[in-house]
Design a protein around this motif. Structure first.
Motif, PDB file in Angstrom:
ATOM      1  N   HIS A 117     -47.312 -56.467 -80.764  1.00 51.69           N
ATOM      2  CA  HIS A 117     -46.953 -56.088 -82.292  1.00 51.69           C
ATOM      3  C   HIS A 117     -46.384 -54.819 -82.171  1.00 51.69           C
ATOM      4  N   GLN A 174     -40.861 -50.429 -83.989  1.00 49.28           N
ATOM      5  CA  GLN A 174     -41.113 -49.995 -82.531  1.00 49.28           C
ATOM      6  C   GLN A 174     -40.722 -51.046 -81.666  1.00 49.28           C
ATOM      7  N   HIS A 216     -45.078 -54.405 -78.252  1.00 48.49           N
ATOM      8  CA  HIS A 216     -46.052 -53.923 -77.146  1.00 48.49           C
ATOM      9  C   HIS A 216     -47.511 -54.345 -77.366  1.00 48.49           C
ATOM     10  N   ARG A 227     -45.678 -43.283 -94.242  1.00 45.17           N
ATOM     11  CA  ARG A 227     -46.352 -44.577 -94.349  1.00 45.17           C
ATOM     12  C   ARG A 227     -47.747 -44.379 -93.930  1.00 45.17           C
ATOM     13  N   TYR A 259     -53.594 -50.455 -94.179  1.00 41.65           N
ATOM     14  CA  TYR A 259     -52.279 -49.818 -94.624  1.00 41.65           C
ATOM     15  C   TYR A 259     -52.708 -49.297 -96.051  1.00 41.65           C
TER      16      TYR A 259
HETATM   17  O1  LIG Z   1     -47.999 -48.882 -87.354  1.00 37.38           O
HETATM   18  C1  LIG Z   1     -48.277 -50.026 -87.110  1.00 37.38           C
HETATM   19  O2  LIG Z   1     -48.343 -50.848 -87.991  1.00 37.38           O
HETATM   20  C2  LIG Z   1     -48.643 -50.373 -85.701  1.00 37.38           C
HETATM   21  C3  LIG Z   1     -48.386 -48.979 -84.760  1.00 37.38           C
HETATM   22  C4  LIG Z   1     -48.683 -49.304 -83.394  1.00 37.38           C
HETATM   23  O3  LIG Z   1     -48.664 -50.422 -82.917  1.00 37.38           O
HETATM   24  C5  LIG Z   1     -48.697 -48.136 -82.361  1.00 37.38           C
HETATM   25  O4  LIG Z   1     -48.693 -47.024 -82.607  1.00 37.38           O
HETATM   26  O5  LIG Z   1     -49.059 -48.532 -81.297  1.00 37.38           O
END
Ligand SMILES: O=C(O)CCC(=O)C(=O)O
Length: 257
Positions: free
Chosen positions: A192, A108, A111, A203, A137
């Motif tokens: 992140h 991603q 953010h 996942r 996780y």
């Molecule tokens: O899936 C992740 O490890 C982070 C997800 C994330 O930051 C989000 O969906 O805003």
């Protein structure tokens, strides 16, 4: 191991106090082995196959609910945020649908989880001044298989200026390769991004959000359903009630629209 990867081994040796110090210094910390393989299997049996849902839409089954009061997790959160905390949000996600732009980038966009400038949003759950997201996780993350990216120390950067475009910090981003059952706490200001599974496999992950009791959201948020609170254990209930309680401390320098 890539130089862009955070070593996991040091987290295995840390005392609770060292974890707190790491979180304070870098804005994230890995908690190894929070969820047992047997507990993961129960979560997948309950929820597997669902692409993504927010617990405000549907309260989960008992295996996910049990994550909220995991003793090791609560100890770590309370060391960082104080004894009085609220559990205010959670999302279960398998990331089955990958945006083509994210696939090309491998993750991603970097953010933070609240953008006071986002036009017209009415969800204030992530707006409070002091909260932590805890990513659980449920599979092993690898370099090309869903790494969590963090920008260590970015929780110290101000909201203003940087909040619009976190990608400018991409050169400082590092991968956290959590193993199945690890949890990663990241500060609400830590930049992140979730990494893409290049294999296309799901996942499964769960994100639990907790705030300091004093840190009220900047606008009204929904409370957890009354029936969930009514049947909650003595330990869980105080975490669930009073999601609007506290003081509205504006960390953004703007009143959210
Ligand atoms: O899936 C992740 O490890 C982070 C997800 C994330 O930051 C989000 O969906 O805003």
């Amino acid at each position: 191991m890539s130089e862009l990867t955070v070593a996991r081994a040091p987290f295995l040796e840390m005392t609770p106090q060292q974890r707190q110090a790491h979180f304070t210094e870098w804005g994230y910390v890995l908690l190894p082995g929070v969820v047992t393989p047997e507990h993961i299997a129960r979560i997948i049996a309950e929820e597997g196959g669902e692409n993504r849902y927010d617990w405000i839409e549907r309260w989960p089954g008992p295996a996910q609910e049990a994550l909220i009061t995991h003793p090791g997790l609560l100890e770590a959160i309370r060391l960082c945020y104080g004894a009085d905390i609220r559990f205010f949000k959670s999302v279960y996600a398998e990331w089955r649908e990958i945006d083509p732009e994210n696939k090309a980038r491998g993750r991603q966009r970097l953010h933070r989880d609240y953008d006071p400038d986002a036009p017209g949003h009415g969800d204030f759950r992530n707006s409070c001044a002091a909260w932590v997201n805890v990513g659980h996780y449920l599979i092993d993350l690898e370099v090309d298989e869903g790494p969590l990216w963090v920008v260590p120390g970015s929780h110290r950067l101000p909201w203003t200026a940087e909040r619009a475009e976190c990608e400018q910090w991409a050169g400082d981003a590092r991968m956290v390769l959590a193993r199945a059952g690890d949890a990663v706490m990241f500060h609400n200001r830590t930049m992140h991004a979730g990494g893409v599974m290049q294999s296309g496999l799901p996942r499964p992950s769960v994100f639990l959000s907790y705030r300091a009791g004093w840190a009220a959201p900047m606008g009204e948020v929904p409370e957890w359903p009354a029936e969930v609170v009514a049947r909650a254990s003595r330990e869980l209930r105080p975490l669930l009630v009073g999601l609007n309680d506290g003081v509205r401390v504006d960390p953004y320098g703007v009143v959210p629209r």
